[in-house]
Enzyme design. Structure first.
Site, short mmCIF file in Angstrom:
data_model
loop_
_atom_site.label_atom_id
_atom_site.label_comp_id
_atom_site.label_asym_id
_atom_site.label_seq_id
_atom_site.Cartn_x
_atom_site.Cartn_y
_atom_site.Cartn_z
N ASN A 196 -0.99 -38.08 -43.57
CA ASN A 196 0.29 -38.24 -42.87
C ASN A 196 1.16 -39.17 -43.72
O ASN A 196 0.93 -40.38 -43.75
CB ASN A 196 0.03 -38.85 -41.48
CG ASN A 196 1.33 -39.22 -40.78
OD1 ASN A 196 2.41 -38.76 -41.15
ND2 ASN A 196 1.21 -40.04 -39.74
N LYS A 210 4.14 -40.00 -43.23
CA LYS A 210 5.15 -40.71 -42.43
C LYS A 210 6.52 -40.54 -43.10
O LYS A 210 6.83 -39.45 -43.56
CB LYS A 210 4.77 -42.17 -42.24
CG LYS A 210 3.31 -42.34 -41.78
CD LYS A 210 2.99 -43.69 -41.28
CE LYS A 210 1.50 -43.81 -41.02
NZ LYS A 210 1.15 -44.90 -40.17
N HIS A 270 1.75 -38.52 -32.31
CA HIS A 270 1.32 -39.69 -33.10
C HIS A 270 1.70 -40.96 -32.36
O HIS A 270 2.74 -41.02 -31.70
CB HIS A 270 1.98 -39.65 -34.49
CG HIS A 270 1.39 -40.65 -35.43
ND1 HIS A 270 1.78 -41.98 -35.44
CD2 HIS A 270 0.42 -40.53 -36.37
CE1 HIS A 270 1.07 -42.61 -36.35
NE2 HIS A 270 0.24 -41.77 -36.94
N GLU A 290 2.99 -43.61 -33.29
CA GLU A 290 4.32 -44.16 -33.63
C GLU A 290 5.41 -43.44 -32.86
O GLU A 290 6.50 -43.98 -32.65
CB GLU A 290 4.54 -44.08 -35.15
CG GLU A 290 3.68 -45.12 -35.86
CD GLU A 290 3.31 -44.78 -37.30
OE1 GLU A 290 3.90 -43.84 -37.86
OE2 GLU A 290 2.41 -45.45 -37.84
N GLU A 320 -6.98 -42.09 -32.85
CA GLU A 320 -6.39 -43.14 -33.67
C GLU A 320 -6.14 -44.37 -32.80
O GLU A 320 -5.12 -44.45 -32.10
CB GLU A 320 -5.06 -42.67 -34.26
CG GLU A 320 -5.18 -41.44 -35.14
CD GLU A 320 -4.04 -41.36 -36.13
OE1 GLU A 320 -4.31 -41.39 -37.32
OE2 GLU A 320 -2.87 -41.30 -35.71
N GLY A 366 -2.20 -48.59 -39.71
CA GLY A 366 -1.33 -49.33 -40.62
C GLY A 366 -1.56 -50.83 -40.61
O GLY A 366 -0.76 -51.59 -41.15
N SER A 398 -6.33 -46.84 -40.74
CA SER A 398 -6.71 -47.58 -41.95
C SER A 398 -7.96 -47.01 -42.63
O SER A 398 -8.81 -47.76 -43.11
CB SER A 398 -6.87 -49.07 -41.64
OG SER A 398 -5.64 -49.60 -41.14
C1 PEP Z 1 -1.67 -42.56 -39.39
O1 PEP Z 1 -0.52 -42.65 -39.77
O2 PEP Z 1 -2.02 -41.63 -38.67
C2 PEP Z 1 -2.62 -43.58 -39.84
C3 PEP Z 1 -3.84 -43.53 -39.41
O3 PEP Z 1 -2.13 -44.55 -40.70
P1 PEP Z 1 -3.03 -45.57 -41.58
O4 PEP Z 1 -4.10 -44.74 -42.26
O5 PEP Z 1 -2.06 -46.15 -42.56
O6 PEP Z 1 -3.60 -46.57 -40.64
#
Ligand code: PEP
Length: 262
Positions: A9, A11, A96, A98, A168, A174, A214
């Protein structure tokens, strides 16, 4: 047997189309043809076309990061599922964190998008996960259960077999914090059990449930080795080809050696 699925992803990155092409080319070259894990990359809308061109001839799937639930009409600034298919998308990320937490997207909205995505032939990657406060209040399972009930309403068992879920934990996205393999596996096992209740055992056994939060090349192996973790949704590390390819390599290793007996 579920094939591990690693999705990137991107973003709202990178800033320029030429950087997106270079990133896609690097992943394409690194992945090559002979992969026994599924891979997809999900650039921002403006780069979908150039990345689709760059990925030509590659087994890597192309995903968008959102879509509108409506088929067409007066929805300024929105993008339909049919447009995504036309530009070459095979996948779409829905719900997601976010978007859920930053933009107030609800389970009902995610559900409408999911039904539309399935209708146009996109593979949805539906994200679910608890906040830090919810985990600390011991509400993880109730939050995830509620998200699954709401987001997956009206989906048939046959359709569900083609839906990808991404667990997640919001506190791990992040932040550099990762759920331990034991913490992640416990939630994935809960999700699998919930899928058995909602869709039956045969469907539940087919559904890919990715972990996201992460994930890096150096923690991917132990996460992907967990019995109910079927891949990763990768944010930050998917912007660095060597890191993303390292996560894919971890998936290849787990596929080659098999998961430890649970
Ligand atoms: C994501 O954007 O779905 C995500 C898991 O980000 P990160 O790997 O940076 O934590």
């Amino acid at each position: 047997m579920r094939v591990l699925f690693i999705a990137g992803n991107w973003k709202m990155n990178p800033a320029k189309g030429e950087e997106a092409i270079a990133l896609a080319n690097a992943v394409k070259t690194g992945v090559g043809q002979a992969i026994d894990v599924r891979v997809a990359i999900c650039p921002p809308f403006p780069w979908l076309g150039v990345v689709d061109d760059a990925l030509s001839g590659s087994p890597i799937g192309l995903g968008a990061q959102n879509m509108n639930a409506k088929a067409d009409g007066a929805y300024t600034g929105e993008t339909s599922g049919a447009m995504l298919v036309d530009i070459g998308c095979t996948h779409v990320i829905l719900g997601h964190s976010e978007r859920r937490h930053g933009l107030g997207e609800t389970n009902e909205q995610v559900n409408q998008k999911l039904l539309t995505a399935l209708g146009v032939g996109l593979i949805p990657i539906v994200c679910i996960g608890e906040t830090r406060q919810e985990r600390e209040a011991d509400q993880t399972e109730s939050v995830i259960g509620h998200q699954l009930n709401g987001s997956l309403a009206g989906v048939t068992p046959e359709q569900m077999g083609g839906v990808v879920l991404a667990y997640e934990p919001v506190w791990a996205i992040g932040t550099g914090l990762t759920a331990s393999p034991a913490q992640a596996q416990a939630v994935h096992a809960f999700i699998r059990g919930k899928l058995v209740t909602l869709f039956g055992g045969a469907t539940a056994a087919r559904v890919i449930v990715q972990y996201g939060g992460s994930v890096k090349a150096d923690n991917a192996l132990e996460l992907l080795a967990c019995p109910d973790i079927d891949g990763a949704l990768v944010g930050g590390a998917s912007l660095k080809p060597a890191d993303f390819l390292g996560i894919i390599q971890a998936g290849q290793t787990v596929t080659a050696t098999g998961k430890p007996a649970s």
